[in-house]
Design a protein around this motif. Structure first.
Motif: not given
Length: 555
Positions: A524-529
């Protein structure tokens, strides 16, 4: 638990001839009762136990007898001779010999014998595990490892095609071309596991390596923090290197190349890198660097202090007991689960584990915690919930589904399939395959979830379901576990017969009930890295949580 393989696959590997075992060989008298096989070609292929030997034997009528000496180890096994038109097999025992004839081109009878040596006295000593194992023993161990993967691993081909995995395993097997100690052979096992791209597959070797190195091996005495492609010094044993300096190279090898080498031996789901980064950041670097790359009693480094020119230094390796670095990079309240209200109208729920044993040992009832916490949230009615799942390596599947039921706005699916290599689970066997219901106290407001590379297994599954259902926004780093599911559940533990390495193989393949994502091999790739800088780390600033709080305030 020791397991054995009943019908191992053949392994095609060319192995150097051993020195002949010196056994007295009396002339064999021609006997009509001797078994006979036919051959039109002088080339013979021999299967010696697990190992297939090609290109090392030709039929020689002039030798009386033509003797084949069995490979070590000298144990009960089967040896088979294959000509171009025929074959013969013998169940052999140590200290015995077996005679037969090969009829070449219908006219030349070749008297042939198999000689199996005796087990040398004193072979099984207390120090045997530290002695190099011969190539045949190592090849046999790798075949056992390979065959168990193919028979038992339910997600072996989840991320890479069968042809690529098979080629990988064959290449690793063929690379066994000299005697190796168990610790060196373990590299081949861990390299294979890393490139299978399943983070639940592993060994117990790394733990044993750490214990061994702690007592008697000098290691690189600098604590590093990897952020992206760079590494920074957060603690130096001698204190001579400025904290916060960027480390550029060790022993004339760039830190980028070193990172790539180490990552080739660390497991992960798919192409996920964040879990590997957290592994080297949490104290594993000195051990991995010594084991994989190696070094002497001193090391030369190039580094760049803040806003200064590149410098070089020679660092002495140290025993772990002499390390003076005690930098603690994890800020923690010490609580496994917690509910707080960090600012008005915002609830913060921290869950550091879904592991039933850890929770039980801490005398925590997870179901009661969720019920009580969401009752309190329902009573105080905050507009936003922050769920902190960083460093949560997973645990009970049911707890992940239960947590989502407190966020869901209606019925939902959790898993679509759960299966082993032998059978597919039914709804009766796993209720998470059934339609799940939302809780009456489910939170209806805005949700943010903090994640990092140690958000793994059950935690990664929960995050994927939450992301797919559009129920939260994510802040931090990519999860350490895959978006589409994982291979986990019960672990099969096998002990390789000669190296005594223990390999752990997951038994079940889980497929999450999620919508398609852009990347099939990611978490799951963050919306805010948000990746903490070395300054954030040194000053113990929780920039991921603070970013989330600031984001809420702005909105």
């Amino acid at each position: 638990m020791k397991l054995r393989i009943d019908h191992p696959f053949w392994v095609r590997v060319s192995i150097a001839l051993l020195l002949p075992v010196m056994l007295p060989i009396a002339p064999l008298l021609a006997q009509p009762a001797l078994p006979l096989i036919k051959a039109n070609s002088t080339q013979v292929r021999i299967k010696d136990g697990y190992v297939v030997r090609e290109g090392i034997w030709t039929v020689s009528p002039q030798l009386k007898p033509d003797t084949y000496t069995a490979l070590e180890p000298f144990t009960n096994k089967t040896i088979t001779f294959y000509t171009d038109v025929d074959s013969i097999a013998f169940s052999v025992k140590p200290g015995h010999r077996y005679a037969f004839n090969i009829l070449l081109q219908g006219k030349d009878t070749c008297l042939t014998q198999i000689v199996v040596g005796n087990v040398p006295n004193g072979l099984a000593t207390s120090g045997q595990s530290e002695l190099p194992l011969n190539t045949e023993q190592l090849a046999m161990d790798f075949v056992v490892f390979r065959d168990y993967l193919k028979h038992e691993h339910p997600g072996l081909y989840r991320y890479r095609a069968k042809e690529k995995i098979d080629k990988l395993l064959d290449s690793c097997l063929l690379s066994i071309d000299r005697p190796l100690a168990s610790s060196e052979f373990a590299k081949k096992i861990l390299f294979s596991i890393s490139h299978i791209q399943d983070a639940h597959t592993g060994t117990t070797f790394t733990g044993a390596l750490v214990r061994r190195y702690q007592d008697s091996t000098k290691l690189f005495p600098i604590d590093l923090y990897f952020a992206g492609d760079k590494a920074f010094i957060v603690c130096s044993n001698s204190g001579q290197i400025e904290v916060g300096s960027e480390l550029l190279s060790i022993n004339n090898r760039s830190i980028t190349a070193i990172r790539q080498d180490l990552f080739s031996y660390l497991p992960s789901d798919g192409s996920i890198q964040t879990k590997k980064i957290h592994t080297v950041n949490n104290g594993a670097f000195p051990f991995l660097y010594k084991w994989i790359i190696g070094h002497g009693d001193s090391l030369t480094i190039d580094y760049k202090p803040r806003d200064k020119h590149v410098r070089s230094a020679t660092i002495g390796a140290e025993l772990v007991k002499n390390f003076t670095c005690t930098f603690d990079r994890r800020a923690s309240t010490g609580k496994l689960v917690d509910l707080s209200f960090p600012q008005p109208n915002v609830a913060l729920m921290t869950i550091t584990t879904f592991d039933e044993s850890r929770l039980s040992n801490a005398k925590l009832d997870f179901r009661a915690f969720l019920q009580g916490s969401f009752a309190e949230i329902n009573r105080t009615k905050p507009a936003t919930l922050i769920l902190d799942l960083r460093n949560n390596a997973g645990g009970l599947d049911e707890y992940g589904a239960l947590l989502f039921s407190y966020l869901a706005k209606g019925p939902f699916n959790y898993f679509t399939t759960v299966e082993s290599t032998h059978k597919k689970s039914t709804v009766a066997e796993n209720h998470l395959l059934n339609r799940q219901l939302a809780q009456e106290l489910s939170f209806k407001g805005k949700v943010y979830i903090l994640i990092n590379g140690l958000s793994f297994s059950t935690t990664a599954d929960f995050c994927a379901i939450t992301k797919s259902n559009g129920r939260a926004q994510f802040v931090g780093e990519e999860t350490g576990g895959g978006y589409y599911g994982n291979s986990s559940g019960q672990l099969l533990k096998i002990e390789l017969p000669h190296s005594k390495l223990n390999v752990l193989i997951p038994r079940f393949n889980y497929v999450n009930a999620v919508k398609p994502a852009i990347y099939p091999d990611r978490g799951t790739i963050p919306d805010y890295e948000i990746i903490p800088t070395v300054d954030d780390l040194l000053r113990k600033r929780d920039v991921q949580l603070q970013y989330c709080l600031d984001l809420i305030q702005k909105k």
